[in-house]
Structure formats: C-alpha cells, structure tokens
Design an enzyme around this catalytic site. Sequence first.
Site, short mmCIF file in Angstrom:
data_model
loop_
_atom_site.label_atom_id
_atom_site.label_comp_id
_atom_site.label_asym_id
_atom_site.label_seq_id
_atom_site.Cartn_x
_atom_site.Cartn_y
_atom_site.Cartn_z
N MET A 161 0.85 -1.20 0.00
CA MET A 161 0.00 0.00 0.00
C MET A 161 0.89 1.25 0.00
O MET A 161 0.44 2.34 0.37
CB MET A 161 -0.94 0.00 1.20
CG MET A 161 -1.93 -1.16 1.13
SD MET A 161 -3.46 -0.87 2.01
CE MET A 161 -2.84 -0.63 3.65
N GLY A 162 2.15 1.08 -0.39
CA GLY A 162 3.05 2.24 -0.46
C GLY A 162 3.58 2.63 0.90
O GLY A 162 3.55 1.83 1.84
N ALA A 163 4.09 3.89 0.99
CA ALA A 163 4.77 4.36 2.20
C ALA A 163 5.83 3.33 2.58
O ALA A 163 5.89 2.83 3.71
CB ALA A 163 3.79 4.58 3.35
N GLY A 178 11.24 -2.96 5.38
CA GLY A 178 10.47 -4.21 5.43
C GLY A 178 9.96 -4.58 4.04
O GLY A 178 10.11 -5.72 3.58
N HIS A 179 9.36 -3.60 3.35
CA HIS A 179 8.88 -3.86 1.98
C HIS A 179 10.06 -4.22 1.06
O HIS A 179 9.96 -5.12 0.23
CB HIS A 179 8.20 -2.63 1.40
CG HIS A 179 6.96 -2.22 2.11
ND1 HIS A 179 6.88 -1.11 2.90
CD2 HIS A 179 5.73 -2.78 2.14
CE1 HIS A 179 5.67 -0.98 3.38
NE2 HIS A 179 4.93 -1.99 2.95
N GLY A 226 4.89 -10.21 4.43
CA GLY A 226 5.64 -10.17 5.69
C GLY A 226 4.90 -10.87 6.82
O GLY A 226 3.67 -10.81 6.90
N ASP A 283 2.30 -9.12 9.56
CA ASP A 283 0.84 -9.25 9.44
C ASP A 283 0.51 -10.74 9.47
O ASP A 283 0.12 -11.33 8.46
CB ASP A 283 0.37 -8.59 8.14
CG ASP A 283 0.60 -7.10 8.17
OD1 ASP A 283 -0.08 -6.43 8.95
OD2 ASP A 283 1.49 -6.62 7.44
N GLN A 333 -2.99 -11.84 8.49
CA GLN A 333 -3.21 -11.58 7.05
C GLN A 333 -2.61 -12.71 6.22
O GLN A 333 -3.21 -13.18 5.25
CB GLN A 333 -2.58 -10.25 6.66
CG GLN A 333 -2.53 -10.02 5.15
CD GLN A 333 -2.10 -8.62 4.78
OE1 GLN A 333 -2.92 -7.71 4.81
NE2 GLN A 333 -0.85 -8.43 4.40
N SER A 390 6.91 -0.47 10.02
CA SER A 390 5.52 -0.32 9.57
C SER A 390 5.38 1.06 8.96
O SER A 390 6.02 2.02 9.43
CB SER A 390 4.59 -0.45 10.78
OG SER A 390 3.32 0.11 10.47
#
Length: 286
Positions: free
Chosen positions: A30-32, A36-37, A147, A150, A153, A185
């Site tokens: 979801m961007g930002a 981690g991403h 990841g 979550d 999720q 996060s």
Amino acid sequence: MKIVKTVAELSGQLASYRKENRKIGFVPTMGALHQGHLSLVKEAASQADVVVASVFVNPNQFNNADDLKRYPRDLSKDAAMLEAVKCELLFAPDVNEVYPEEDKRVFDFGSLETVMEGKYRPGHFNGVAQVVSRLFDMVKPDKAFFGLKDFQQLAVIQNLVQQLNLKVEIVPCAIIREDDGLAMSSRNALLTEEQRKNAPEIARTLFDSCNFVPELTIEALKKKVHDEINKSSELEVEYFEIVDGYTLQAVDNWTDSNYIVGCIAVFANKIRLIDNVTYKNKDHEY
Ligand code: PAF
C-alpha cells in the site's frame, strides 16, 4: 523500472516477461515503503526472474475512514526505493482501475477471521481478500511475498489461495525491525517523537516474554505483557493473544500446539501498531 497505471499496460508488460519464460515474483503493497517492503522485493528477486510490485491504498480494507485519510502516500519516493532494489515493474493503479465496479464479494475465512485483527477490524480481511484476489488475477504471479508482521493476514491469504485454487505460491518473509526492535511499519512515520520513543517497548516486552516460557502459564504471561506495555503512558494494548500458529485460535497450555505465536495490537493514541513473537515452532524455520 517501468511504472504502469492501467491493467492494459500491466498486461502488455507481463506478456513480454511470459514470452521470455521469466518467473514472476509479486510484492503487493500500500506504499509508504520502508526496509520491510524492500526486504520482500529482495527476497522476490532471489526467488523469481522478475519482480513486480504494486502500490495501491485499498479503501476496502480500512474499517476506519480517518485511518484511510491519514495513511501516508508518496508514490515518487516509493518508486525510487523500488527501483534501487531492482524491481522491474511497478503497478500503481487508481481506485477505478482496481474496482471498476463495487466489489460485493463476501469471503468466508471461518474462525481465522473472527479473532484478533478480524474481531477488532470488522470487514478488514474481506477487503484484503478482495484486493489481493484482484491483484493476483491481474498479475498472475508465480510467487507472492508477504511479511510475517501481518501474521493473521498471511494465514487469511494462504486460505484465500486454497479456496480459489490459485496457482500462486505464497512466500512468508521475516519481520524487519528498526535497531531498537520496533517492527517496521508504514504507520511508524505517523508517531510523535514521544510515541516513537516508547513504541520499542512493544517488541522489548514480547522478546522478554519468551524467557518466561513455559514457566509462566499462558494466562499469567498474557497479563504480564499487557501490564508491562500499558505502563508506558503512550501505549495501550488493544489485544494480546497467544494462539496456535495455524488455526489462530487461543491456546490454554504450552503443550496445546507445536506452533505457538503471541500476537499483539497496541494503540499509541490513534496510531495502531501490530507485532508478534513465535514462542514455539517445531515445524517451521523462518
Ligand atoms: O499488507 C498490506 O500492505 C496490504 O494489506 C496488502 C496485502 C498490500 C493488500 O492491500
């Protein structure tokens, strides 16, 4: 790195990868973006021939309008970060592209979605399932990377893939933490200086709690974690559950499962942070 905004452009680009027989690794976000991403993108690059990422703030998974409004957005910064870690294609659609009409599908994840995040954020996982199933349908990845922060999720998405009989392999990836332990996060950027100073108390308490297993009972350990985190004036535990890592149902004793995880959600005023710690894992090595 190419940036595409429409499904038509995306499909054209994907067709050229498939023609070259390249395996597609997909990282939905979801961007930002944060490290981690980027660790997901790096893992994807090591397991696939081409990495495709998406940046889409999915309105359907926010059960709180303010949370959606507050969610940080900076596409050009995200694109620069993705390019630096060798992402080849970024799909950044707008809402009408993903939902040309209202998505009315209702998924049933049984008891996986009635606890923890599912209990405190009603409708959240249905929204996640709607967007992830649409993105999978558009990208048709060989592997997709999520990841472990979550945790619930991930379980829901694995269940979604089974229910829809999708060919994609879901790859769970380790939680990436700041030097002081705070799980990375996108929401960390919204913390005030004082909240940011206190936030590592969440991970510190979770890690410390591992030293009391199995001496303390589950009930006693839950209370200890609650009390310790709530001592910080900036933090308030919403839930802390100790669950079976497969079914996500609460366990009463340390001998109830081979895979036991503690999952937590904490408010720093209006900012909600989640984290988890594995107490016991006889089957997995992450
Ligand atoms: O984990 C996230 O960032 C989101 O829930 C996801 C999987 C990209 C779906 O919007």
